[in-house]
Design a protein around this motif. Structure first.
Motif, mmCIF file in Angstrom:
data_model
loop_
_atom_site.group_PDB
_atom_site.id
_atom_site.type_symbol
_atom_site.label_atom_id
_atom_site.label_comp_id
_atom_site.label_asym_id
_atom_site.label_seq_id
_atom_site.Cartn_x
_atom_site.Cartn_y
_atom_site.Cartn_z
ATOM 1 N N LEU A 33 -13.085 -12.445 -8.739
ATOM 2 C CA LEU A 33 -13.889 -11.268 -8.398
ATOM 3 C C LEU A 33 -15.381 -11.559 -8.369
ATOM 4 N N THR A 80 -5.446 -3.550 -9.403
ATOM 5 C CA THR A 80 -5.916 -2.426 -10.222
ATOM 6 C C THR A 80 -7.269 -1.930 -9.729
ATOM 7 N N HIS A 81 -8.165 -2.880 -9.404
ATOM 8 C CA HIS A 81 -9.515 -2.526 -8.961
ATOM 9 C C HIS A 81 -9.531 -1.936 -7.556
ATOM 10 N N PHE A 82 -8.739 -2.544 -6.648
ATOM 11 C CA PHE A 82 -8.887 -2.231 -5.221
ATOM 12 C C PHE A 82 -7.676 -1.535 -4.596
ATOM 13 N N GLN A 83 -6.585 -1.453 -5.316
ATOM 14 C CA GLN A 83 -5.423 -0.655 -4.958
ATOM 15 C C GLN A 83 -4.983 -0.834 -3.504
ATOM 16 N N GLU A 92 -5.211 -7.688 -11.671
ATOM 17 C CA GLU A 92 -6.589 -7.204 -11.800
ATOM 18 C C GLU A 92 -7.137 -6.741 -10.455
ATOM 19 N N VAL A 93 -6.912 -7.541 -9.415
ATOM 20 C CA VAL A 93 -7.416 -7.183 -8.087
ATOM 21 C C VAL A 93 -6.734 -5.911 -7.583
#
Length: 261
Positions: free
Chosen positions: A155, A202-205, A199-200
């Motif tokens: 990220l 979760t952040h950017f869906q 993680e990606v």
């Protein structure tokens, strides 16, 4: 009129050129007439399709700076339906030559407008920077794909890139969309890779593609033969991944041809 997609990330080594080459090839073998534009002075997309950049006499540089008709520069590849607008090291100097021009951010759009009706997809391989050539590519594109490596610093810098995209959207190209974030170099054996995916997402869906590009030896070695993964080993994991990505993009854009069902 074709759809133009820029492949960009200012962070190097994330699979950007690999994605540009093999997404373009996958769209081509799915019977969509496709052009790959190499806008990186390193010219890796050019060499990855079998051309020696040192022997390229006319490139995207001449199209941008000298207004040469791109149809005179575009070359065939060994993949059916896939054409290449090659790059050359001269592209390094293009940003310097463009910097004082009032239309400096839209010079690549002018090139693409000449040929956009000739192709169903135009894929632009951008350089690993947020310089003027990359801004030109974003200004000329309908959407952008952001490859993100499944490693620790995944990220890092992504916020800066997304901010640049917002600036381009607000000032230069209001119709620019984010086609998606593409997770690359995934190794399911590593907990870290799985954590990065979580993680990606979760952040950017919904911005993240369902397709994930796995680490694959055949994918890594294909450019040394000047071949796309489709031509190098069509049964490999890498080929299957990029064909799935192409199909996902086609479905998202409601462009799936009956013959591909």
């Amino acid at each position: 009129m074709g759809k133009t997609i820029a492949i960009t990330n200012q962070k190097g080594g994330v699979g950007k050129t690999t994605t540009a080459i093999n997404l373009a090839a996958s769209l081509a073998v799915l019977e969509y007439k496709t052009l790959l534009i190499d806008s990186d002075p390193q010219a890796n997309a050019t060499s990855g399709l079998g051309y020696d950049p040192r022997e390229v006499t006319s490139s995207v540089y001449e199209c941008i700076i000298e207004d040469l008709d791109p149809r005179q520069v575009i070359r065939e590849t060994n993949t059916p339906n896939l054409m290449l607008l090659p790059a050359h090291i001269d592209l390094v100097g293009a940003e310097i030559e463009m910097i004082n021009l009032s239309v400096r951010e839209t010079m690549m759009r002018r090139v693409i407008d000449k040929i956009k009706d000739d192709y169903e997809f135009i894929i632009i391989d951008c350089s690993p920077s947020l310089g003027l050539i990359t801004v030109n590519a974003l200004t000329a594109s309908d959407s952008v794909i952001i490859p993100v490596q499944c490693e620790y610093f995944a990220l890092e810098g992504l916020g800066k890139l997304l901010n640049t995209i917002k600036i381009v959207q607000s000032r230069l190209n209001p119709s620019l969309d984010i086609e998606g974030i593409l997770l690359t170099m995934y190794d399911g054996r590593l907990r870290l890779s799985r954590q990065v995916v979580d993680e990606v997402k979760t952040h950017f869906q919904q911005m993240v593609f369902d397709t994930i590009i796995n680490r694959n030896t055949r994918l890594s070695e294909a450019p040394s033969f000047g071949e796309t993964i489709i031509m190098h080993d069509a049964t490999s994991t890498g080929a299957i991944n990029y064909l799935n990505l192409a199909r996902e993009i086609l479905q998202k854009n409601h462009l799936v041809k009956q013959s591909n069902e």
